[in-house]
Structures are given as structure tokens and as C-alpha cells.
Design an enzyme around this catalytic site. Structure first.
Site, PDB file in Angstrom:
ATOM      1  N   ASP A  13       0.862  -1.295  -0.101  1.00  7.37           N
ATOM      2  CA  ASP A  13      -0.046   0.035  -0.165  1.00  7.37           C
ATOM      3  C   ASP A  13       0.835   1.329  -0.083  1.00  7.37           C
ATOM      4  O   ASP A  13       0.516   2.359   0.714  1.00  7.37           O
ATOM      5  CB  ASP A  13      -1.084  -0.021   1.292  1.00  7.37           C
ATOM      6  CG  ASP A  13      -1.942  -1.208   1.283  1.00  7.37           C
ATOM      7  OD1 ASP A  13      -2.262  -1.566   0.119  1.00  7.37           O
ATOM      8  OD2 ASP A  13      -2.297  -1.516   2.403  1.00  7.37           O
ATOM      9  N   LYS A  16       1.877   1.909  -4.963  1.00  4.02           N
ATOM     10  CA  LYS A  16       2.411   1.502  -6.321  1.00  4.02           C
ATOM     11  C   LYS A  16       1.571   1.799  -7.508  1.00  4.02           C
ATOM     12  O   LYS A  16       2.007   1.910  -8.530  1.00  4.02           O
ATOM     13  CB  LYS A  16       2.592   0.124  -6.109  1.00  4.02           C
ATOM     14  CG  LYS A  16       3.591  -0.466  -4.943  1.00  4.02           C
ATOM     15  CD  LYS A  16       3.722  -1.963  -4.739  1.00  4.02           C
ATOM     16  CE  LYS A  16       2.423  -2.636  -4.150  1.00  4.02           C
ATOM     17  NZ  LYS A  16       1.936  -2.185  -2.947  1.00  4.02           N
ATOM     18  N   GLY A  40      -4.398  -4.495  -3.868  1.00  2.00           N
ATOM     19  CA  GLY A  40      -5.402  -3.476  -4.262  1.00  2.00           C
ATOM     20  C   GLY A  40      -4.607  -2.098  -4.597  1.00  2.00           C
ATOM     21  O   GLY A  40      -4.113  -1.495  -3.764  1.00  2.00           O
ATOM     22  N   HIS A  41      -4.638  -1.824  -5.915  1.00  2.00           N
ATOM     23  CA  HIS A  41      -3.738  -0.599  -6.311  1.00  2.00           C
ATOM     24  C   HIS A  41      -4.525   0.334  -6.840  1.00  2.00           C
ATOM     25  O   HIS A  41      -5.584   0.280  -7.672  1.00  2.00           O
ATOM     26  CB  HIS A  41      -2.910  -1.224  -7.423  1.00  2.00           C
ATOM     27  CG  HIS A  41      -1.804  -2.199  -6.912  1.00  2.00           C
ATOM     28  ND1 HIS A  41      -1.003  -2.883  -7.921  1.00  2.00           N
ATOM     29  CD2 HIS A  41      -1.629  -2.665  -5.670  1.00  2.00           C
ATOM     30  CE1 HIS A  41      -0.244  -3.741  -7.067  1.00  2.00           C
ATOM     31  NE2 HIS A  41      -0.680  -3.580  -5.828  1.00  2.00           N
ATOM     32  N   GLN A 224       2.166  -6.160  -2.824  1.00  2.00           N
ATOM     33  CA  GLN A 224       2.482  -6.085  -1.553  1.00  2.00           C
ATOM     34  C   GLN A 224       3.810  -5.553  -1.440  1.00  2.00           C
ATOM     35  O   GLN A 224       3.776  -4.300  -2.071  1.00  2.00           O
ATOM     36  CB  GLN A 224       2.635  -7.589  -1.097  1.00  2.00           C
ATOM     37  CG  GLN A 224       1.283  -8.501  -0.844  1.00  2.00           C
ATOM     38  CD  GLN A 224       0.848  -9.077  -2.237  1.00  2.00           C
ATOM     39  OE1 GLN A 224       1.431  -9.587  -2.923  1.00  2.00           O
ATOM     40  NE2 GLN A 224      -0.694  -8.552  -2.497  1.00  2.00           N
TER      41      GLN A 224
HETATM   42  P1  GDP Z   1      -0.739   0.283  -3.622  1.00  2.30           P
HETATM   43  O1  GDP Z   1      -1.312  -0.947  -3.150  1.00  2.30           O
HETATM   44  O2  GDP Z   1       0.783   0.446  -3.236  1.00  2.30           O
HETATM   45  O3  GDP Z   1      -1.027   0.647  -5.003  1.00  2.30           O
HETATM   46  O4  GDP Z   1      -1.334   1.688  -2.579  1.00  2.30           O
HETATM   47  P2  GDP Z   1      -2.998   1.324  -2.344  1.00  2.30           P
HETATM   48  O5  GDP Z   1      -3.517   2.084  -3.372  1.00  2.30           O
HETATM   49  O6  GDP Z   1      -3.388   0.300  -1.551  1.00  2.30           O
HETATM   50  O7  GDP Z   1      -2.838   2.671  -1.076  1.00  2.30           O
HETATM   51  C1  GDP Z   1      -2.362   3.735  -1.368  1.00  2.30           C
HETATM   52  C2  GDP Z   1      -3.513   5.040  -1.114  1.00  2.30           C
HETATM   53  O8  GDP Z   1      -2.901   6.466  -1.224  1.00  2.30           O
HETATM   54  C3  GDP Z   1      -4.454   5.116  -2.313  1.00  2.30           C
HETATM   55  O9  GDP Z   1      -5.505   5.662  -1.732  1.00  2.30           O
HETATM   56  C4  GDP Z   1      -3.972   6.305  -3.167  1.00  2.30           C
HETATM   57  O10 GDP Z   1      -4.800   6.843  -4.010  1.00  2.30           O
HETATM   58  C5  GDP Z   1      -3.261   7.127  -1.976  1.00  2.30           C
HETATM   59  N1  GDP Z   1      -2.190   7.886  -2.568  1.00  2.30           N
HETATM   60  C6  GDP Z   1      -0.800   7.789  -3.411  1.00  2.30           C
HETATM   61  N2  GDP Z   1      -0.047   8.591  -3.499  1.00  2.30           N
HETATM   62  C7  GDP Z   1      -0.456   9.580  -2.752  1.00  2.30           C
HETATM   63  C8  GDP Z   1       0.027  10.619  -2.269  1.00  2.30           C
HETATM   64  O11 GDP Z   1       1.191  11.039  -2.457  1.00  2.30           O
HETATM   65  N3  GDP Z   1      -0.767  11.561  -1.313  1.00  2.30           N
HETATM   66  C9  GDP Z   1      -1.941  11.059  -0.846  1.00  2.30           C
HETATM   67  N4  GDP Z   1      -2.654  11.701   0.105  1.00  2.30           N
HETATM   68  N5  GDP Z   1      -2.471   9.882  -1.045  1.00  2.30           N
HETATM   69  C10 GDP Z   1      -1.868   9.069  -2.187  1.00  2.30           C
HETATM   70  P1  IMO Z   2      -0.953  -4.147  -1.981  1.00  2.00           P
HETATM   71  O1  IMO Z   2      -0.505  -4.695  -3.354  1.00  2.00           O
HETATM   72  C1  IMO Z   2      -1.130  -4.498   2.208  1.00  2.00           C
HETATM   73  C2  IMO Z   2      -1.094  -8.706   3.874  1.00  2.00           C
HETATM   74  C3  IMO Z   2      -2.481  -9.271   4.620  1.00  2.00           C
HETATM   75  C4  IMO Z   2      -1.635  -9.945   5.539  1.00  2.00           C
HETATM   76  C5  IMO Z   2      -0.646 -10.518   4.963  1.00  2.00           C
HETATM   77  C6  IMO Z   2      -1.026 -11.787   4.223  1.00  2.00           C
HETATM   78  O2  IMO Z   2      -2.327  -3.605  -2.379  1.00  2.00           O
HETATM   79  O3  IMO Z   2       0.138  -3.380  -1.671  1.00  2.00           O
HETATM   80  P2  IMO Z   2      -2.366 -13.051   2.438  1.00  2.00           P
HETATM   81  O4  IMO Z   2      -4.091 -12.501   1.922  1.00  2.00           O
HETATM   82  O5  IMO Z   2      -1.630 -12.160   1.313  1.00  2.00           O
HETATM   83  O6  IMO Z   2      -2.416 -14.150   2.608  1.00  2.00           O
HETATM   84  O7  IMO Z   2      -2.333 -11.974   3.632  1.00  2.00           O
HETATM   85  O8  IMO Z   2      -0.214  -9.827   3.655  1.00  2.00           O
HETATM   86  N1  IMO Z   2      -1.319  -8.076   2.411  1.00  2.00           N
HETATM   87  C7  IMO Z   2      -1.365  -6.744   2.088  1.00  2.00           C
HETATM   88  N2  IMO Z   2      -1.024  -5.551   2.847  1.00  2.00           N
HETATM   89  N3  IMO Z   2      -1.195  -4.450   0.861  1.00  2.00           N
HETATM   90  C8  IMO Z   2      -1.176  -5.453   0.018  1.00  2.00           C
HETATM   91  O9  IMO Z   2      -1.306  -5.608  -1.202  1.00  2.00           O
HETATM   92  C9  IMO Z   2      -1.396  -6.612   0.500  1.00  2.00           C
HETATM   93  N4  IMO Z   2      -1.439  -8.224   0.312  1.00  2.00           N
HETATM   94  C10 IMO Z   2      -1.735  -8.757   1.466  1.00  2.00           C
HETATM   95  O10 IMO Z   2      -3.215  -7.824   5.221  1.00  2.00           O
HETATM   96  O11 IMO Z   2      -1.114  -9.115   6.615  1.00  2.00           O
HETATM   97 MG    MG Z   3      -2.801  -1.562  -1.885  1.00  2.00          MG
END
Ligand code: GDP
Ligand code: IMO
Ligand code: MG
Length: 426
Positions: A13, A16, A40-41, A224
């Protein structure tokens, strides 16, 4: 852009999805290489929010071909749901999405087992996404997994499914005290998926290596993060794949000599979803504050993310094990209100100082972080688009992070939108 692997440098999270979207404009291919729909991207474009779980985030650009490599575990129901979501928003995957024939499939019993095991672990649970990721990778390494190519031979598929369900039912009934599952309904459903998967299935390794010969640009999208890597993370509180850069080669069939660059995405602070060590975790009140400002809720499960200070020990380790050439520092805007900002530079445990990431996770759970403190800038920076215009204290923080991590920072992200980005190199 050369052939680039993008990885998460923390606990997932990190942002990415946003960065992949930023870089996809120049990519010919964007490829997922591990994980599944536990990811979840998020990508935000002009106020519209997309969350991608399996399909590479590059799909939101018109040009790149998107691929799901052999290292991914695919739940077809999640895949087709995502394709429908994209279609409903006017984005077609026609001729632009391919899945490796070698990709392992997730079946409904994998999520059932995931959930049952978590329940049975009680307070020692991992806190998984319950998507069946662990059990699917268990089948892969146990050599009982069912791959995309198996669906195209009805007889072989049926035989493998029957063998697997026999074992699954033994576990469900005897160990977890649950109802057994039925072969026929799963078989019929997956035969329907077989027809829909057929046009997407391909030899990803061959296609990518041919593309490399034609000087095409490849962008590998990690899911991840390094701390969730099954080898290098906070084991056993990890996922079941290799999110580190090395996983990109194994998960696609592209050799290491074909890779030019590794980018690590790092939040300006830290978050974690699920259980496991988090040495720099905030107290509840501070966690809530940052969670609110940073909208720190899981993009897949909606769970509240735990929040904490940046950790240079983990950051430097991520730079090392991934061979990160350049860092993208995200969510700097979220820290804007704070008077002071801390970064952990080591841990103190049983009278000893640790400056390198320890193998024994007790150092992380029971040790005490050693912090350096920086003054905040207390100014909204989310609309700034030139480095020169950032407050001096923000520049100092960025500079120190780069020094702590022993790595260049090339991009700074100041908000979720594509445009809220400062590139330090062109
Ligand atoms: P990922 O799994 O690495 O793709 O990240 P996620 O999408 O799960 O979580 C990142 C969250 O931060 C999302 O809601 C993005 O829209 C948000 N986001 C990404 N870059 C920034 C930033 O520079 N500032 C803020 N405030 N939000 C951001
Ligand atoms: P993105 O790609 C954050 C965490 C779960 C749990 C552990 C194992 O969005 O960054 P699993 O279901 O993979 O066996 O769970 O890994 N986890 C993540 N945490 N971002 C993710 O993906 C994750 N995918 C799995 O919360 O702690
Ligand atoms: Mg994510």
C-alpha cells in the site's frame, strides 16, 4: 524508460498503483508477477478512482499491453469481475490483456481453507485477506496446483480437481469441522471460465522476450511489499509470494540480465494491514489522525491500516534486497500538519543496538526504536509542483530520507492524483 521493476519497499500500500500509472505512459508492457487479488492498487485520474486487484494498473493507459505472469495466483471470478468493472467504465481489455498458461488458479476451496485456518489460529492469526492466496501457493509448491493450461484438457482437469477436493474435504471436515464441498459445481464453473480464459492465455515469457528483442519497454508491477515477502519479510506475518524484485524474473520468465532498473515505492511514513511486528507504530490517537488524513483504509478489504513513523532500518534493507536504484517517496502531503516528524534509525533490544534488519522478529516486536526527529513544515503542499517551491523543512526531510536509505529519490508524490507529483529527474 528501460525495463523496470517496481516494488513496494514497506508493508504494501505504498502507492504502487499511482506510480505504475505515472510510468505506464512510456511502457509497452506492464506485467504483474506475483500475488493475486489480495492486492489493491489505486489510481486516481481527474477525480475518478480505480482500484485494481489483478489486472496491471497500466490498463488505464491506451497503449500498454498488460500481462499476468506465471508467478501470480489467479481467481478467475475476481479476474472477470475486474474486467467487467473496467468495461463499465469504458475501458476495453480487448487484445491488451494476457494471462500466462502457467499461472496457478485459485479455487473457492482455497479461500475457505484460508478463512478456516485463520479462525483456528485465534490470536496468532496472520490477518490475511482471506482471498485463498496462501493455500493456492501451498498447492503450487506441493505440486498439486491447477494451472490455466490444465483447464484446456477437460479430463486432466477433472482428475486433478477430484484429487485436490478429496484432500480439501478431509481438512474441512476432520480438522475444521465444516461441510465438505462438491466437485461438480466447481468443475462446471471452471469449464465456463476455461472458455473465457482461452483467448487471454499465452506464453508470457516468450512474448516478453520477443518484445525485448524489439526494444520494447517493460514495466513490472510488484504487489504487496518487501516486508511481506515470504523470504525477506517479517515471517511468518507475510504473504506467500516474493514481492521483491527477484520475484519479477521468476514470476514472468524474463532473465535478470534483461532488467535495467529497480524502483522502490516508499511512503513518507509507514502503514501495515493485518497482524505482525511494526516497531514504529503510533499510539492509537496518532494512528487515527494519520489514518484520517492519509485515508489509510485497505483498498481490498477496507480494514483500517495501522500507521507509524518511517523506519530507515527497514528502508535500507529494502534497498539492499531489491537492489533499488531509485525511490519514489509518496504521501509526503499527509505529514504536513505535524510539528515534528520522526524516523527510526535503529532498534535497542536486550542492551544491544541493531542497525540492520534482524532475522529474529523479537527484535522488532520487543525492541525499542531509536529515533531522529525533524521539524515539520505545517503548510499544505499538495498543490506544489516544483521541488524549489517546497518548504525548506520538507526539502530537509526528503534529503535526510535519501541519506538514511542510501538511495536516490527521483519522484515525490504529494496527493493521489496523477498530477500531484514532482519529478526530480526527467
Ligand atoms: P498500492 O497498493 O501500493 O497501490 O497502494 P494503495 O492504492 O493500496 O494505497 C495507497 C493510497 O494512497 C491510495 O488511496 C492512493 O490513491 C493514495 N495515494 C497515493 N499517493 C498518494 C500521495 O502522494 N498522497 C496522498 N494523500 N495519497 C496518495
Ligand atoms: P498491495 O499490493 C497490504 C497482507 C495481509 C496480511 C498478509 C498476508 O495492495 O500493496 P495474504 O492474504 O496475502 O495471505 O495476507 O499480507 N497483504 C497486504 N497488505 N497491501 C497488500 O497488497 C497486501 N496483500 C496482502 O493484510 O497481513
Ligand atoms: Mg494496496
Amino acid at each position: 524508460m528501460s525495463n523496470t521493476i517496481l516494488v513496494g519497499a514497506q508493508f504494501g500500500d505504498e502507492g504502487k498503483g499511482k506510480v505504475i500509472d505515472l510510468l505506464s505512459g512510456e511502457a509497452d508492457y506492464v506485467i504483474r508477477f506475483q500475488g493475486g487479488h489480495n492486492a489493491g492498487h489505486t489510481v486516481e485520474i481527474a477525480g475518478e478512482r480505480f482500484v485494481l486487484h489483478l489486472i496491471p494498473s497500466g490498463i488505464l493507459h491506451d497503449n500498454p499491453i498488460c500481462m499476468i505472469g506465471n508467478g501470480v495466483v489467479v481467481d478467475p471470478s475476481a479476474l472477470f469481475e475486474e474486467i467487467e468493472m473496467l468495461n463499465s467504465k469504458g475501458i476495453s481489455i480487448e487484445g491488451r490483456l494476457f494471462v500466462s498458461e502457467l499461472t496457478q488458479l485459485i479455487f473457492p476451496y482455497h479461500s475457505k481453507l484460508d478463512e478456516a485456518k485463520e479462525k483456528s489460529l485465534g490470536s496468532s492469526k496472520i490477518g490475511t485477506t482471506k482471498r485463498g492466496i496462501g493455500p493456492a501457493y501451498m498447492d503450487k509448491t506441493a505440486r498439486t496446483g491447477i494451472r490455466v493450461v490444465d483447464l484446456f484438457d477437460e479430463k486432466r482437469f477433472r482428475a486433478k480437481l477430484e484429487t485436490n477436493i478429496k484432500m480439501v474435504n478431509y481438512l474441512l471436515v476432520k480438522l475444521y469441522n465444516q461441510e465438505p464441498i462438491d466437485v461438480d459445481s466447481i468443475f462446471n464453473k471452471y469449464m465456463e471460465y476455461a472458455d473465457k480464459l482461452k483467448p487471454l492465455a499465452c506464453d508470457v515469457s516468450l512474448m516478453l522476450n520477443n518484445a525485448i528483442k524489439q526494444k520494447k519497454q517493460l514495466l513490472f508491477e510488484g504487489a504487496q511489499g518487501t516486508m511481506l515477502d515470504v523470504d525477506f519479510g517479517t515471517y511468518p506475518f507475510v504473504t506467500s509470494s516474493n514481492p521483491v524484485s527477484g520475484g519479477a524474473c521468476i514470476g514472468t520468465g524474463v532473465g535478470p540480465s534483461r532488467i535495467d532498473k529497480v524502483i522502490g515505492v516508499m511512503k513518507a511514513y509507514k502503514t501495515r494491514v493485518g497482524e505482525g511486528p511494526f516497531p514504529t507504530e503510533f499510539c492509537d490517537e496518532m494512528s487515527e489522525k494519520i489514518r484520517l488524513v492519509g485515508n489509510e483504509y485497505g483498498a481490498t478489504t477496507g480494514r483500517a491500516r495501522r500507521c507509524g513513523w518511517l523506519d530507515a532500518v527497514i528502508g535500507r534493507y529494502a534497498v539492499r534486497v531489491n537492489g533499488i536504484d531509485s525511490i519514489v517517496l509518496t504521501k509526503l502531503d499527509v505529514l504536513s500538519e505535524l510539528d515534528e516528524i520522526k524516523v527510526a534509525v535503529g532498534y535497542r533490544y536486550e542492551g544491544k543496538i541493531y542497525n540492520e534488519f534482524p532475522a529474529d522478529i523479537r527484535v522488532l516486536t520487543e525492541g525499542e526504536p531509536i529515533y531522529e526527529t525533524f521539524p515539520g513544515w505545517q503548510k499544505d503542499i499538495s498543490d506544489i509542483n516544483r521541488y524549489e517551491d517546497l518548504p525548506d523543512n520538507a526539502k530537509k526531510y526528503i534529503h535526510s530520507v535519501s541519506e538514511f536509505m542510501e538511495c536516490r529519490i527521483d519522484i515525490i508524490s504529494l496527493g493521489p492524483d496523477r498530477n500531484q507529483t514532482i519529478k526530480l529527474v526527467s
